[in-house]
Design a protein around this motif. Sequence first.
Motif, PDB file in Angstrom:
ATOM      1  N   ASP A  68     -14.970  27.084 -77.023  1.00 44.31           N
ATOM      2  CA  ASP A  68     -13.834  26.520 -77.539  1.00 44.31           C
ATOM      3  C   ASP A  68     -12.395  27.555 -77.066  1.00 44.31           C
ATOM      4  OD1 ASP A  68     -15.071  24.255 -78.447  1.00 44.31           O
ATOM      5  OD2 ASP A  68     -15.380  25.393 -80.329  1.00 44.31           O
ATOM      6  N   THR A  69     -12.549  28.601 -77.106  1.00 43.95           N
ATOM      7  CA  THR A  69     -11.484  29.605 -76.765  1.00 43.95           C
ATOM      8  C   THR A  69     -11.528  29.720 -75.234  1.00 43.95           C
ATOM      9  OG1 THR A  69     -12.940  31.537 -77.397  1.00 43.95           O
ATOM     10  CG2 THR A  69     -11.547  30.657 -79.283  1.00 43.95           C
ATOM     11  N   ASP A  70     -10.370  29.513 -74.778  1.00 47.91           N
ATOM     12  CA  ASP A  70     -10.212  29.819 -73.316  1.00 47.91           C
ATOM     13  C   ASP A  70     -11.350  29.295 -72.507  1.00 47.91           C
ATOM     14  OD1 ASP A  70      -9.329  30.713 -71.022  1.00 47.91           O
ATOM     15  OD2 ASP A  70      -9.441  32.886 -71.450  1.00 47.91           O
ATOM     16  N   SER A  71     -11.752  27.919 -72.735  1.00 50.74           N
ATOM     17  CA  SER A  71     -12.601  27.314 -72.326  1.00 50.74           C
ATOM     18  C   SER A  71     -12.872  27.321 -70.759  1.00 50.74           C
ATOM     19  CB  SER A  71     -12.703  26.017 -72.732  1.00 50.74           C
ATOM     20  OG  SER A  71     -11.674  25.160 -72.234  1.00 50.74           O
ATOM     21  N   TYR A  72     -11.669  27.459 -70.024  1.00 52.79           N
ATOM     22  CA  TYR A  72     -12.076  27.499 -68.562  1.00 52.79           C
ATOM     23  C   TYR A  72     -12.734  28.577 -68.064  1.00 52.79           C
ATOM     24  CZ  TYR A  72     -11.262  27.697 -63.655  1.00 52.79           C
ATOM     25  OH  TYR A  72     -11.199  27.877 -62.306  1.00 52.79           O
ATOM     26  N   TYR A  73     -12.275  29.934 -68.723  1.00 54.45           N
ATOM     27  CA  TYR A  73     -12.861  31.281 -68.580  1.00 54.45           C
ATOM     28  C   TYR A  73     -14.087  31.246 -68.704  1.00 54.45           C
ATOM     29  CZ  TYR A  73     -13.672  36.172 -68.770  1.00 54.45           C
ATOM     30  OH  TYR A  73     -14.173  37.360 -68.642  1.00 54.45           O
ATOM     31  N   ARG A  74     -14.400  30.678 -70.001  1.00 50.62           N
ATOM     32  CA  ARG A  74     -15.656  31.042 -70.647  1.00 50.62           C
ATOM     33  C   ARG A  74     -16.731  29.943 -69.958  1.00 50.62           C
ATOM     34  NH1 ARG A  74     -16.686  35.199 -73.917  1.00 50.62           N
ATOM     35  NH2 ARG A  74     -14.878  35.684 -75.147  1.00 50.62           N
ATOM     36  N   LEU A  75     -16.315  29.107 -69.461  1.00 46.95           N
ATOM     37  CA  LEU A  75     -17.283  28.052 -68.670  1.00 46.95           C
ATOM     38  C   LEU A  75     -17.578  28.531 -67.464  1.00 46.95           C
ATOM     39  CD1 LEU A  75     -18.398  25.123 -68.300  1.00 46.95           C
ATOM     40  CD2 LEU A  75     -16.337  24.374 -67.395  1.00 46.95           C
ATOM     41  N   HIS A  76     -16.412  29.500 -66.709  1.00 49.64           N
ATOM     42  CA  HIS A  76     -16.858  29.891 -65.614  1.00 49.64           C
ATOM     43  C   HIS A  76     -17.864  31.259 -65.560  1.00 49.64           C
ATOM     44  CE1 HIS A  76     -15.963  31.726 -61.520  1.00 49.64           C
ATOM     45  NE2 HIS A  76     -15.704  32.945 -62.186  1.00 49.64           N
ATOM     46  N   VAL A  77     -17.748  31.851 -66.736  1.00 49.94           N
ATOM     47  CA  VAL A  77     -18.492  33.209 -67.066  1.00 49.94           C
ATOM     48  C   VAL A  77     -20.015  32.753 -67.281  1.00 49.94           C
ATOM     49  CG1 VAL A  77     -18.977  34.963 -68.734  1.00 49.94           C
ATOM     50  CG2 VAL A  77     -16.755  34.535 -67.783  1.00 49.94           C
ATOM     51  N   SER A  78     -20.111  31.448 -67.897  1.00 48.09           N
ATOM     52  CA  SER A  78     -21.399  30.915 -68.299  1.00 48.09           C
ATOM     53  C   SER A  78     -22.089  30.344 -67.077  1.00 48.09           C
ATOM     54  CB  SER A  78     -20.960  29.537 -69.393  1.00 48.09           C
ATOM     55  OG  SER A  78     -22.299  28.932 -69.554  1.00 48.09           O
ATOM     56  N   ALA A  79     -21.185  29.658 -66.238  1.00 46.81           N
ATOM     57  CA  ALA A  79     -21.936  29.201 -64.945  1.00 46.81           C
ATOM     58  C   ALA A  79     -22.694  30.387 -64.303  1.00 46.81           C
ATOM     59  CB  ALA A  79     -20.736  28.562 -64.098  1.00 46.81           C
ATOM     60  N   ILE A  80     -21.511  31.525 -64.209  1.00 45.70           N
ATOM     61  CA  ILE A  80     -22.069  32.810 -63.352  1.00 45.70           C
ATOM     62  C   ILE A  80     -23.494  33.425 -63.927  1.00 45.70           C
ATOM     63  CG2 ILE A  80     -21.687  35.086 -62.650  1.00 45.70           C
ATOM     64  CD1 ILE A  80     -18.711  34.172 -62.483  1.00 45.70           C
ATOM     65  N   GLU A  81     -23.543  33.161 -65.290  1.00 48.43           N
ATOM     66  CA  GLU A  81     -24.861  33.891 -66.156  1.00 48.43           C
ATOM     67  C   GLU A  81     -25.801  33.028 -66.089  1.00 48.43           C
ATOM     68  OE1 GLU A  81     -22.930  34.737 -69.974  1.00 48.43           O
ATOM     69  OE2 GLU A  81     -22.303  36.582 -69.229  1.00 48.43           O
ATOM     70  N   TRP A  82     -25.499  31.569 -66.015  1.00 46.28           N
ATOM     71  CA  TRP A  82     -26.556  30.815 -65.722  1.00 46.28           C
ATOM     72  C   TRP A  82     -27.359  30.669 -64.400  1.00 46.28           C
ATOM     73  CZ3 TRP A  82     -29.796  27.947 -68.509  1.00 46.28           C
ATOM     74  CH2 TRP A  82     -29.546  27.703 -69.751  1.00 46.28           C
ATOM     75  N   LEU A  83     -26.367  31.273 -63.322  1.00 49.88           N
ATOM     76  CA  LEU A  83     -26.813  31.472 -61.977  1.00 49.88           C
ATOM     77  C   LEU A  83     -27.765  32.630 -61.930  1.00 49.88           C
ATOM     78  CD1 LEU A  83     -26.856  30.884 -58.916  1.00 49.88           C
ATOM     79  CD2 LEU A  83     -24.805  32.237 -58.849  1.00 49.88           C
ATOM     80  N   TYR A  84     -27.233  33.767 -62.622  1.00 50.54           N
ATOM     81  CA  TYR A  84     -28.096  34.991 -62.913  1.00 50.54           C
ATOM     82  C   TYR A  84     -29.318  34.671 -63.370  1.00 50.54           C
ATOM     83  CZ  TYR A  84     -23.970  37.661 -61.813  1.00 50.54           C
ATOM     84  OH  TYR A  84     -22.572  38.364 -60.943  1.00 50.54           O
ATOM     85  N   TYR A  85     -29.367  34.038 -64.679  1.00 47.87           N
ATOM     86  CA  TYR A  85     -30.625  33.499 -65.164  1.00 47.87           C
ATOM     87  C   TYR A  85     -31.651  32.641 -64.294  1.00 47.87           C
ATOM     88  CZ  TYR A  85     -33.650  31.793 -68.920  1.00 47.87           C
ATOM     89  OH  TYR A  85     -34.775  31.408 -69.797  1.00 47.87           O
ATOM     90  N   VAL A  86     -31.261  31.810 -63.656  1.00 45.39           N
ATOM     91  CA  VAL A  86     -31.985  30.977 -62.517  1.00 45.39           C
ATOM     92  C   VAL A  86     -32.522  32.124 -61.486  1.00 45.39           C
ATOM     93  CG1 VAL A  86     -32.080  29.274 -61.045  1.00 45.39           C
ATOM     94  CG2 VAL A  86     -30.850  29.009 -63.148  1.00 45.39           C
TER      95      VAL A  86
END
Length: 334
Positions: A68-86
């Motif tokens: 909810d806070t700075d959603s674009y940045y958080r979404l970008h970080v989350s996508a990268i971390e999902w990539l690392y996880y996979v």
Amino acid sequence: MDQSLEDMKFIGFFGIFKQSFTTIFSWKKIFAQITLTLILPLTIIFLAHIEISRYLFWKLERNSLLLDTDSYYRLHVSAIEWLYYVLFKIAYFIFLTVFSLLSTAAVVFTVASIYTDREIVFQNVMKIIPKVWKRLLVTFVFIYLVFFIYDIIGEVALAITRSIFNYSTLSLLLTLIIRILYVIGFLYIVFVCELGSVVTVLESSHGYRALRKGKDLANGKKKVGMGIAFVLYGFLEGLLVVYQWFVEYGGVNFNLAMVWRAMIGILCGFLLLMFLLLIVVIQTVLYLVCKSHHGEAIDKLSLSTFLGAYMGETVVYPTAGEEVQLGRPPHQQV
């Protein structure tokens, strides 16, 4: 082995465990070398996967709550971390498969060599791995496909039950029945796949043919094989629960000091190490018991000749259909 092949068909549930432990303790040196070289890395990979997965998943959950806070940045970080996880999951799966097939090949070959009274040297055991790993990999791929399809069938059955009956009493009852049937089917598939893995190393079949041969061998020994699978995987599940409660969340759940969590973690790691060795020895002994049960004579000379081929020894290969299948009844042996 302290049992002749003819006597092995009379070995039951407890006898298979006894025979497996006897084999390991009678040849402690060679099994210790295999364990430290191949099974220890497998154990470390398995436990490291638990810890790293928990850390990565915790980060993913935390970021999902902060979108909810700075959603674009958080979404970008989350996508990268999902990539690392996979990527981590893929790397784990590859290393797990590699060390699983290497340890399977080494232990099965060693147990078979003990049975044939061949000289067992660690260097020779390691030599066979490059010659059998491709065949085992094909069999492992088929095993993964079997479990993948079986899991899909189980999930679809549960989804259909819930969609039709919602969460009524009948739905809960049917769900329980489906889960019980799923466990029974799972144990049977485990039994067949274990036999198929041994067939891949000790016979000329691999892939689907090895699993089909494992299914044929399982007939007549289903209760024993499934019972052993239930005990082994029940022990593994219990071990993982202990690890999770007392090591991963020991500080939160029981206020355990780090030293106690570390000691329990080491103990769990040691038990897992022994479990991974024992399970392959047991599946090899099960193979010999099932062969004997079906009256399929395992000639020690023929098996020794087949194993010798891995060592580069001069052998005369049989014609197609007459391979060292170790599966012809005694009256058909040439």
